[in-house]
Scaffold this motif. Sequence first.
Motif, short mmCIF file in Angstrom:
data_model
loop_
_atom_site.label_atom_id
_atom_site.label_comp_id
_atom_site.label_asym_id
_atom_site.label_seq_id
_atom_site.Cartn_x
_atom_site.Cartn_y
_atom_site.Cartn_z
N THR A 59 4.63 14.04 13.03
CA THR A 59 4.13 12.71 12.88
C THR A 59 3.14 12.48 12.74
O THR A 59 3.20 11.13 12.50
N LEU A 60 2.19 12.67 13.63
CA LEU A 60 0.94 11.99 14.04
C LEU A 60 -0.13 12.23 12.87
O LEU A 60 -1.07 10.79 12.11
N ILE A 61 0.34 13.02 12.28
CA ILE A 61 -0.62 12.81 10.42
C ILE A 61 -0.33 12.22 9.44
O ILE A 61 -0.79 11.46 9.03
N GLY A 62 0.97 12.50 9.72
CA GLY A 62 1.75 11.79 8.64
C GLY A 62 1.63 10.17 8.62
O GLY A 62 1.37 9.25 7.58
N VAL A 63 1.93 9.67 9.57
CA VAL A 63 2.14 8.19 10.37
C VAL A 63 0.81 8.03 10.06
O VAL A 63 0.17 6.43 9.17
N THR A 64 -0.54 8.41 10.26
CA THR A 64 -1.89 8.49 10.60
C THR A 64 -2.32 7.62 9.08
O THR A 64 -3.16 7.01 8.52
N TYR A 65 -2.16 8.69 8.91
CA TYR A 65 -2.59 9.53 6.30
C TYR A 65 -1.87 7.47 6.39
O TYR A 65 -2.56 7.08 5.66
N LEU A 66 -1.03 7.77 6.01
CA LEU A 66 0.10 6.51 5.76
C LEU A 66 -0.64 5.18 5.99
O LEU A 66 -0.90 4.29 5.23
N PHE A 67 -1.47 4.39 7.01
CA PHE A 67 -1.62 4.14 8.03
C PHE A 67 -3.33 3.57 7.09
O PHE A 67 -3.88 2.68 7.47
N ALA A 68 -3.98 4.80 7.03
CA ALA A 68 -5.41 4.65 6.79
C ALA A 68 -5.08 4.39 5.37
O ALA A 68 -5.93 3.89 5.22
N ILE A 69 -4.18 4.54 4.22
CA ILE A 69 -4.35 3.90 3.18
C ILE A 69 -4.14 2.39 3.50
O ILE A 69 -4.63 2.10 2.37
N ALA A 70 -3.82 2.27 3.90
CA ALA A 70 -3.08 0.33 4.41
C ALA A 70 -4.09 -0.05 4.67
O ALA A 70 -4.64 -1.60 4.10
N ARG A 71 -5.25 0.07 5.64
CA ARG A 71 -6.38 -0.04 6.11
C ARG A 71 -6.87 0.01 3.98
O ARG A 71 -7.85 -0.87 4.09
N GLN A 72 -7.57 0.76 3.70
CA GLN A 72 -8.69 1.00 2.93
C GLN A 72 -8.19 0.42 1.18
O GLN A 72 -8.86 -0.63 1.43
N ASN A 73 -6.96 0.21 1.27
CA ASN A 73 -6.25 -0.32 0.19
C ASN A 73 -6.08 -2.11 0.03
O ASN A 73 -5.85 -3.59 -0.15
N GLY A 74 -6.65 -2.77 1.22
CA GLY A 74 -7.14 -3.92 1.93
C GLY A 74 -5.24 -4.41 2.35
O GLY A 74 -5.34 -5.94 2.70
N THR A 75 -4.08 -3.64 2.36
CA THR A 75 -2.74 -4.23 2.87
C THR A 75 -2.35 -5.48 4.12
O THR A 75 -1.61 -5.78 4.16
N VAL A 76 -3.58 -4.03 5.15
CA VAL A 76 -3.61 -5.45 6.20
C VAL A 76 -4.47 -6.66 6.36
O VAL A 76 -4.06 -7.66 7.34
N ASP A 77 -4.93 -6.08 5.71
CA ASP A 77 -6.20 -7.64 5.59
C ASP A 77 -4.79 -8.57 4.90
O ASP A 77 -4.90 -9.89 5.62
N LYS A 261 -0.55 -4.65 -6.61
CA LYS A 261 0.40 -3.00 -6.89
C LYS A 261 0.14 -2.68 -6.15
O LYS A 261 0.98 -2.48 -5.42
N GLU A 262 -1.02 -2.68 -5.48
CA GLU A 262 -1.39 -1.16 -4.82
C GLU A 262 -0.62 -1.90 -3.31
O GLU A 262 -0.20 -1.11 -2.61
N HIS A 263 -0.84 -3.28 -2.41
CA HIS A 263 -0.65 -3.84 -1.91
C HIS A 263 1.20 -3.67 -1.57
O HIS A 263 1.56 -3.67 -0.58
N VAL A 264 1.31 -4.16 -3.13
CA VAL A 264 3.35 -3.96 -3.29
C VAL A 264 3.88 -3.02 -2.41
O VAL A 264 4.83 -2.26 -1.98
N LEU A 265 3.44 -1.77 -3.36
CA LEU A 265 3.60 -0.20 -3.67
C LEU A 265 3.20 0.51 -1.49
O LEU A 265 4.36 1.36 -1.58
N THR A 266 2.11 0.05 -1.40
CA THR A 266 1.88 -0.01 0.15
C THR A 266 3.38 -0.34 0.83
O THR A 266 3.53 0.48 2.16
N LEU A 267 3.46 -1.02 1.25
CA LEU A 267 4.16 -2.82 1.73
C LEU A 267 6.00 -1.59 0.98
O LEU A 267 6.51 -1.65 2.44
N LEU A 268 6.06 -1.26 0.77
CA LEU A 268 7.02 -0.59 0.10
C LEU A 268 6.98 0.89 0.87
O LEU A 268 8.14 1.17 0.98
N ALA A 269 6.29 1.19 1.02
CA ALA A 269 5.84 3.00 1.48
C ALA A 269 6.80 2.56 3.04
O ALA A 269 7.65 3.67 3.64
#
Length: 392
Positions: A59-77, A261-269
């Motif tokens: 769980t820790l690996i999966g959740v933080t992996y997904l969040f790392a992608i959200a940080r990298q592609n600017g979804t958090v911003d 597109k990446e932002h939308v896909l990340t939010l959907l993820a």
Amino acid sequence: MGPEWIAIIALVALFVVGTLLPINMGALAYVAAWLVGMYSLGLDEKEILAGISADLVLTLIGVTYLFAIARQNGTVDLIVRTAVSSVGGRVALIPWVMFAVTAVITAIGAASPAACAIIGPIALGFAGRYGISPLMMGMFVVHGAQAGGFSPISIYGTITNSVMEDAGLGTSEMTIFLSSLLVNTLMAAILFVALGGRRLLSLRMSEEGELVTVGAGSGTTAASSRSSAHPDRSDRRSATGATPTPGTPNPAGTEDAGSTKEHVLTLLAFLSVAVVALAFDKNIGFAAITAAVLLSMLTPKAYKDTVKQIAWPTVLLVAGVSTYATILTTAGSPEFVGKWAAGLGAAAIGALILCYVGGVVSAFASSTALLPVIIPIAIPLVAEGGLSAGLF
């Protein structure tokens, strides 16, 4: 000296060493588990390692992996900018926006320290420009992180619920989450009043970038102008959300912002993971890592190094401490502490003491490391004292 005392002394030692020295407490916990397990309890290595929760680690690996992608592609911003633009220039709502955004970020998987590090500088930048108390803004970020920190798919929530389930207490996922959300929201409301929030109710940011005071019945009057360091029209418009707000770069650790597109896909993820885990009662770790892998497959070059941003120190920390928590249980330390607390005459007093101990220790050591240890110690109080497992 009985094994329960040896286990408790070793626990205190690892917290002291982990606080004074820059050594991952999970590594220290593995050492303590090995020494106490083998030489005090007579366990072999396989029995010691049986305490690791593969479900929790995944769980820790999966959740933080997904969040790392959200940080990298600017979804958090994107979440921050969208939230700020939604307040329509109402200055009093900006601290609450930061509270909510930080809560959302921790609720979807960010560790509380990481969320504060991401949102804190942005929030303090807004505080400086809009005349908001920096102390109030900082406290809103911290309490926001704690408000969302116990969601069923967050790091704290996952640890707490996993340890409770392993201890046979069942799970109270929503009770734990909503209790933390309510308490921290109430604290934020008190801070808002105590630290000058009522003064902000009359302040607005105009489309021209001026800070204005809304009169009781006479429209608005200019209160102050924005810094002349940003005189251009695009900067002034950004105050109301028409363009990205200056001084709010991508959060720490992000790289070039991704496409829409990446932002939308990340939010959907993130939405899909929540639905799969909560509505269909599937393993959060499997759902999160599947979503992260699918996003990586869509743009493999962009995310080829994202796996390095997984919270590996946190994984080591939780794996090691949860292993030592099993050693504590085997040594009988929770029952020992429970009997001591029962001798105080009321389970609630023992629970209160444990809460204070946890608060003091977490001020100097890792809160993430403390949870797998303090919950098993509290089990006798919950089981025999008539206390609610979820609320405690």
